[in-house]
Design an enzyme around this catalytic site. Structure first.
Site, mmCIF file in Angstrom:
data_model
loop_
_atom_site.group_PDB
_atom_site.id
_atom_site.type_symbol
_atom_site.label_atom_id
_atom_site.label_comp_id
_atom_site.label_asym_id
_atom_site.label_seq_id
_atom_site.Cartn_x
_atom_site.Cartn_y
_atom_site.Cartn_z
ATOM 1 N N LEU A 86 0.837 -1.211 0.000
ATOM 2 C CA LEU A 86 0.000 0.000 0.000
ATOM 3 C C LEU A 86 0.865 1.251 0.000
ATOM 4 C CD1 LEU A 86 -2.504 -1.079 2.830
ATOM 5 C CD2 LEU A 86 -2.504 -1.724 0.427
ATOM 6 N N ALA A 87 2.181 1.080 -0.031
ATOM 7 C CA ALA A 87 3.073 2.246 0.075
ATOM 8 C C ALA A 87 3.003 3.081 -1.201
ATOM 9 C CB ALA A 87 4.507 1.787 0.302
ATOM 10 N N ALA A 88 2.864 4.383 -1.020
ATOM 11 C CA ALA A 88 2.860 5.271 -2.185
ATOM 12 C C ALA A 88 3.019 6.720 -1.772
ATOM 13 C CB ALA A 88 1.539 5.139 -2.953
ATOM 14 N N GLN A 89 3.543 7.530 -2.691
ATOM 15 C CA GLN A 89 3.350 8.968 -2.650
ATOM 16 C C GLN A 89 2.000 9.102 -3.349
ATOM 17 O OE1 GLN A 89 2.324 12.117 -2.932
ATOM 18 N NE2 GLN A 89 3.137 12.144 -5.016
ATOM 19 N N SER A 90 0.933 9.206 -2.571
ATOM 20 C CA SER A 90 -0.405 8.946 -3.116
ATOM 21 C C SER A 90 -1.178 10.205 -3.497
ATOM 22 C CB SER A 90 -1.208 8.116 -2.108
ATOM 23 O OG SER A 90 -1.564 8.915 -0.999
ATOM 24 N N SER A 133 -5.075 1.655 -8.758
ATOM 25 C CA SER A 133 -5.924 2.833 -8.563
ATOM 26 C C SER A 133 -6.781 3.126 -9.776
ATOM 27 C CB SER A 133 -5.021 4.036 -8.285
ATOM 28 O OG SER A 133 -5.750 5.226 -8.422
ATOM 29 N N GLU A 135 -7.280 5.934 -10.778
ATOM 30 C CA GLU A 135 -6.573 7.003 -11.501
ATOM 31 C C GLU A 135 -5.970 6.465 -12.801
ATOM 32 O OE1 GLU A 135 -5.533 10.513 -11.099
ATOM 33 O OE2 GLU A 135 -7.441 10.369 -10.079
ATOM 34 N N TYR A 156 1.675 10.169 -11.100
ATOM 35 C CA TYR A 156 1.220 9.140 -10.146
ATOM 36 C C TYR A 156 0.513 8.004 -10.895
ATOM 37 C CZ TYR A 156 -2.044 7.009 -6.779
ATOM 38 O OH TYR A 156 -2.775 6.118 -6.026
HETATM 39 P P1 NAP Z 1 -1.770 7.149 2.264
HETATM 40 O O1 NAP Z 1 -2.679 7.437 3.411
HETATM 41 O O2 NAP Z 1 -1.128 8.272 1.539
HETATM 42 O O3 NAP Z 1 -0.640 6.143 2.794
HETATM 43 C C1 NAP Z 1 0.517 5.878 2.039
HETATM 44 C C2 NAP Z 1 1.441 5.020 2.861
HETATM 45 O O4 NAP Z 1 2.621 4.770 2.095
HETATM 46 C C3 NAP Z 1 1.917 5.681 4.178
HETATM 47 O O5 NAP Z 1 2.010 4.686 5.158
HETATM 48 C C4 NAP Z 1 3.296 6.180 3.807
HETATM 49 O O6 NAP Z 1 4.170 6.336 4.920
HETATM 50 C C5 NAP Z 1 3.757 5.031 2.934
HETATM 51 N N1 NAP Z 1 4.915 5.387 2.121
HETATM 52 C C6 NAP Z 1 5.093 6.458 1.329
HETATM 53 N N2 NAP Z 1 6.319 6.438 0.772
HETATM 54 C C7 NAP Z 1 6.944 5.324 1.239
HETATM 55 C C8 NAP Z 1 8.222 4.760 1.057
HETATM 56 N N3 NAP Z 1 9.135 5.341 0.282
HETATM 57 N N4 NAP Z 1 8.518 3.597 1.693
HETATM 58 C C9 NAP Z 1 7.612 3.002 2.499
HETATM 59 N N5 NAP Z 1 6.385 3.495 2.724
HETATM 60 C C10 NAP Z 1 6.050 4.643 2.102
HETATM 61 O O7 NAP Z 1 -2.542 6.287 1.155
HETATM 62 P P2 NAP Z 1 -3.893 5.418 1.297
HETATM 63 O O8 NAP Z 1 -5.049 6.296 0.991
HETATM 64 O O9 NAP Z 1 -3.851 4.629 2.557
HETATM 65 O O10 NAP Z 1 -3.738 4.454 0.048
HETATM 66 C C11 NAP Z 1 -3.054 3.208 0.160
HETATM 67 C C12 NAP Z 1 -2.598 2.759 -1.212
HETATM 68 O O11 NAP Z 1 -3.721 2.631 -2.086
HETATM 69 C C13 NAP Z 1 -1.644 3.723 -1.918
HETATM 70 O O12 NAP Z 1 -0.759 2.966 -2.692
HETATM 71 C C14 NAP Z 1 -2.557 4.542 -2.832
HETATM 72 O O13 NAP Z 1 -1.830 5.025 -3.928
HETATM 73 C C15 NAP Z 1 -3.565 3.473 -3.233
HETATM 74 N N6 NAP Z 1 -4.913 3.928 -3.542
HETATM 75 C C16 NAP Z 1 -5.591 4.723 -2.679
HETATM 76 C C17 NAP Z 1 -6.907 5.087 -2.974
HETATM 77 C C18 NAP Z 1 -7.697 5.952 -2.035
HETATM 78 O O14 NAP Z 1 -8.721 6.495 -2.482
HETATM 79 N N7 NAP Z 1 -7.322 6.062 -0.772
HETATM 80 C C19 NAP Z 1 -7.505 4.620 -4.146
HETATM 81 C C20 NAP Z 1 -6.775 3.789 -5.001
HETATM 82 C C21 NAP Z 1 -5.481 3.437 -4.686
HETATM 83 P P3 NAP Z 1 4.244 7.722 5.771
HETATM 84 O O15 NAP Z 1 3.092 7.666 6.726
HETATM 85 O O16 NAP Z 1 5.560 7.631 6.399
HETATM 86 O O17 NAP Z 1 4.106 8.842 4.774
HETATM 87 O O1 G4F Z 2 -9.187 13.912 -3.149
HETATM 88 P P1 G4F Z 2 -8.312 14.008 -4.348
HETATM 89 O O2 G4F Z 2 -6.982 14.635 -4.190
HETATM 90 O O3 G4F Z 2 -8.215 12.534 -4.930
HETATM 91 P P2 G4F Z 2 -7.767 11.966 -6.357
HETATM 92 O O4 G4F Z 2 -6.935 12.894 -7.109
HETATM 93 O O5 G4F Z 2 -9.004 11.466 -7.031
HETATM 94 O O6 G4F Z 2 -6.842 10.753 -5.925
HETATM 95 C C1 G4F Z 2 -7.193 9.872 -4.870
HETATM 96 O O7 G4F Z 2 -7.916 8.793 -5.381
HETATM 97 C C2 G4F Z 2 -7.180 7.959 -6.302
HETATM 98 C C3 G4F Z 2 -8.134 6.868 -6.780
HETATM 99 O O8 G4F Z 2 -8.869 7.327 -7.883
HETATM 100 C C4 G4F Z 2 -5.972 7.392 -5.574
HETATM 101 F F1 G4F Z 2 -5.283 6.581 -6.399
HETATM 102 C C5 G4F Z 2 -5.082 8.529 -5.106
HETATM 103 O O9 G4F Z 2 -3.978 8.009 -4.379
HETATM 104 C C6 G4F Z 2 -5.895 9.436 -4.186
HETATM 105 O O10 G4F Z 2 -6.208 8.710 -3.016
HETATM 106 O O11 G4F Z 2 -9.072 14.800 -5.513
HETATM 107 C C7 G4F Z 2 -10.367 14.436 -5.963
HETATM 108 C C8 G4F Z 2 -10.869 15.490 -6.959
HETATM 109 C C9 G4F Z 2 -9.846 15.816 -8.051
HETATM 110 O O12 G4F Z 2 -10.511 15.876 -9.283
HETATM 111 C C10 G4F Z 2 -9.340 17.194 -7.684
HETATM 112 O O13 G4F Z 2 -8.966 18.010 -8.799
HETATM 113 O O14 G4F Z 2 -11.075 16.697 -6.224
HETATM 114 C C11 G4F Z 2 -10.564 17.773 -6.993
HETATM 115 N N1 G4F Z 2 -10.252 18.881 -6.085
HETATM 116 C C12 G4F Z 2 -10.839 20.107 -6.125
HETATM 117 N N2 G4F Z 2 -10.305 20.908 -5.203
HETATM 118 C C13 G4F Z 2 -9.332 18.888 -5.110
HETATM 119 C C14 G4F Z 2 -9.369 20.163 -4.543
HETATM 120 N N3 G4F Z 2 -8.500 17.931 -4.661
HETATM 121 C C15 G4F Z 2 -7.690 18.230 -3.614
HETATM 122 N N4 G4F Z 2 -6.867 17.282 -3.121
HETATM 123 N N5 G4F Z 2 -7.675 19.486 -3.050
HETATM 124 C C16 G4F Z 2 -8.494 20.481 -3.473
HETATM 125 O O15 G4F Z 2 -8.462 21.590 -2.949
#
Ligand code: NAP
Ligand code: G4F
Length: 340
Positions: A86-90, A133, A135, A156
Site C-alpha cells: 500500500l506504500a505510495a506517494q499517493s 488505482s 486514476e 502518479y
Molecule cells: P496514504 O494514506 O497516503 O498512505 C501511504 C502510505 O505509504 C503511508 O504509510 C506512507 O508512509 C507510505 N509510504 C510512502 N512512501 C513510502 C516509502 N518510500 N517507503 C515506504 N512506505 C512509504 O494512502 P492510502 O489512501 O492509505 O492508500 C493506500 C494505497 O492505495 C496507496 O498505494 C494509494 O496510492 C492506493 N490507492 C488509494 C486510494 C484511495 O482512495 N485512498 C484509491 C486507489 C489506490 P508515511 O506515513 O511515512 O508517509
Molecule cells: O481527493 P483528491 O486529491 O483525490 P484523487 O486525485 O481522485 O486521488 C485519490 O484517489 C485515487 C483513486 O482514484 C488514488 F489513487 C489517489 O492516491 C488518491 O487517493 O481529488 C479528488 C478530486 C480531483 O478531481 C481534484 O482536482 O477533487 C478535486 N479537487 C478540487 N479541489 C481537489 C481540490 N483535490 C484536492 N486534493 N484538493 C483540493 O483543494
C-alpha cells in the site's frame, strides 16, 4: 491452526491502519514497515499498537520501499504469507511536483517487492497484493472495469500503470500469486488532510463553529466514485484468499461531483450553501458570508474528470459489497471531526 503472517507496506497510511485492524480481527500476525521521520508518523495506529514488550500480534520495522536492501532484509526476516503493498506517494497533485520521486516509490517500489519474492525463493508461496488505482483509467469513459483500457493523466497514475503491469508480468513469468486491486477513491476519518473529502468535511465543520473563515478549492466539477476505506480493505483481503490470483475493480458504482460532496456535507451539518458566479469566480455563500472560493493552485495540469466503477466481477466472485453509502460515510467523518 497456525496463524498467518501479513506484511504491510504503507501501514501508517489510511488503508494500512484499517487493514491492520481488520487482519488482527482475523487472527493474523501483522508486520508493518514504517519510515524514519523527524516526528512520529504512527498516529493512525494509536489504539491498535501495543509495545512489543507485552503480548501483541503487531510488529513495526523501519524500512523504505525505495531501498532494495531494506525490502530484501525485511521480507527475509519476516517470511510473510501475504504482502500488501500500500506504500505510495499517493497525492496526485503532488506527483506533478515530484514526478521522479513518485515513480520511484510507486512504480519501482512494487518491482522491488516482486523481485525479492522471486529471488528469495522462500520455502513458502508468498501472496502479493498491489494497491492499484482508478486514476489509471484517467480519461477512459465511465463506467470503468477490469477490461477498460488505461489512459493515465498524472505521473502518479502512470507509475501505478507500471506497478499494475509489473504485477501481472511477475505473476505470468514466475508463477507468483500476485494480484491488483483497482480501487476507486475511498475515504474515512483517517483520510489524509489534503485529499478533497477530508479537506471539505474538516473545513465546513470548523466554519460552522467559527474556527475557520474560508475553504479554498480547485475543480468543483470533477466526478468521483467515493467509498469507505473500511469496506475497501476487506476487499483486499478477499482477493488474497482466492485460490488463483486475479485483478478486481472495487467501487460503489455511484458518482458525485466535488460540489455535490460539499452540498451533502453541508446538509448533514444543517447548513444551506448557495452558489454564485462561474469558473474561477464561483463562490459558496452561507449566512451571507463567502465561505468557499476557488484557488487555481489546486487545479492539476491534466485532470481526471469522471470516475465511476463497475465492480460486478468482485461482487460476483468475491461476494464483496460495500456497507457504507456516501451519506453514512460523511456522517462518520463529521462525527470523528467533532471528537478530535
Ligand atoms: P496514504 O494514506 O497516503 O498512505 C501511504 C502510505 O505509504 C503511508 O504509510 C506512507 O508512509 C507510505 N509510504 C510512502 N512512501 C513510502 C516509502 N518510500 N517507503 C515506504 N512506505 C512509504 O494512502 P492510502 O489512501 O492509505 O492508500 C493506500 C494505497 O492505495 C496507496 O498505494 C494509494 O496510492 C492506493 N490507492 C488509494 C486510494 C484511495 O482512495 N485512498 C484509491 C486507489 C489506490 P508515511 O506515513 O511515512 O508517509
Ligand atoms: O481527493 P483528491 O486529491 O483525490 P484523487 O486525485 O481522485 O486521488 C485519490 O484517489 C485515487 C483513486 O482514484 C488514488 F489513487 C489517489 O492516491 C488518491 O487517493 O481529488 C479528488 C478530486 C480531483 O478531481 C481534484 O482536482 O477533487 C478535486 N479537487 C478540487 N479541489 C481537489 C481540490 N483535490 C484536492 N486534493 N484538493 C483540493 O483543494
Amino acid at each position: 491452526m497456525k496463524k498467518k503472517t501479513a506484511l504491510i507496506y504503507g501501514i501508517t497510511g489510511q488503508d494500512g491502519a484499517y487493514l491492520t485492524k481488520f487482519l488482527l480481527t482475523k487472527n493474523y500476525i501483522v508486520h508493518g514497515i514504517i519510515r524514519r521521520s523527524s516526528s512520529f508518523n504512527t498516529h493512525r495506529l494509536d489504539g491498535i499498537y501495543i509495545d512489543p514488550h507485552y503480548k501483541t500480534n503487531l510488529y513495526l520495522h523501519y524500512g523504505d520501499i525505495t531501498d532494495s536492501t531494506s525490502v530484501t532484509k525485511n521480507i527475509l526476516q519476516i517470511k510473510p504469507d501475504e504482502i500488501y503493498n500500500l506504500a505510495a506517494q499517493s497525492q496526485v497533485r503532488v506527483s506533478f511536483d515530484i514526478p521522479e520521486y513518485t515513480s520511484n516509490v510507486v512504480a519501482l517500489g512494487a518491482l522491488r517487492i516482486l523481485d525479492t519474492i522471486k529471488t528469495l525463493k522462500l520455502n513458502k508461496k508468498i501472496k502479493f497484493y498491489q494497491a492499484g488505482s482508478s486514476e489509471m483509467f484517467g480519461s477512459a469513459k465511465p463506467p470503468q472495469n477490469e477490461k477498460t483500457l488505461f489512459y493515465p493523466r498524472s505521473p502518479y497514475a502512470v507509475a501505478k500503470v507500471f506497478s499494475n503491469w509489473i504485477t501481472i508480468n511477475y505473476r505470468e513469468a514466475y508463477n507468483i500469486f500476485a494480484c491488483n486491486g483497482i480501487l476507486f477513491n475511498h475515504e474515512s476519518p483517517l483520510r489524509g488532510e489534503t485529499f478533497v473529502t477530508k479537506k471539505i468535511v474538516s473545513a465546513i465543520c470548523k466554519i460552522k463553529e467559527n474556527k475557520q473563515k474560508k475553504l479554498y478549492l480547485g475543480n468543483l466539477y470533477a466526478k468521483r466514485d467515493w467509498g469507505h476505506a473500511k469496506d475497501y480493505v476487506r476487499a483486499m483481503w478477499m482477493m488474497m484468499q482466492q485460490t488463483k490470483p486475479r485483478d478486481f475493480v472495487i467501487s460503489t458504482g455511484k458518482q458525485h461531483t466535488v460540489k455535490e460532496f460539499i452540498n451533502l456535507t453541508a446538509r448533514e451539518l444543517k447548513m444551506k450553501i448557495t452558489w454564485k458566479g462561474k469558473g474561477q469566480r464561483e463562490k459558496g455563500i452561507w449566512n451571507k458570508k463567502e465561505i468557499i472560493a476557488i484557488d487555481k493552485k489546486y487545479f492539476r495540469p491534466t485532470e481526471v474528470e469522471s470516475l465511476r466503477g463497475d465492480s460486478r466481477l468482485a461482487r460476483k466472485v468475491l461476494k464483496w459489497k460495500p456497507s457504507y453509502n456516501i451519506k453514512s460515510m460523511i456522517q462518520e467523518m463529521i462525527n470523528e471531526e467533532y471528537k478530535s
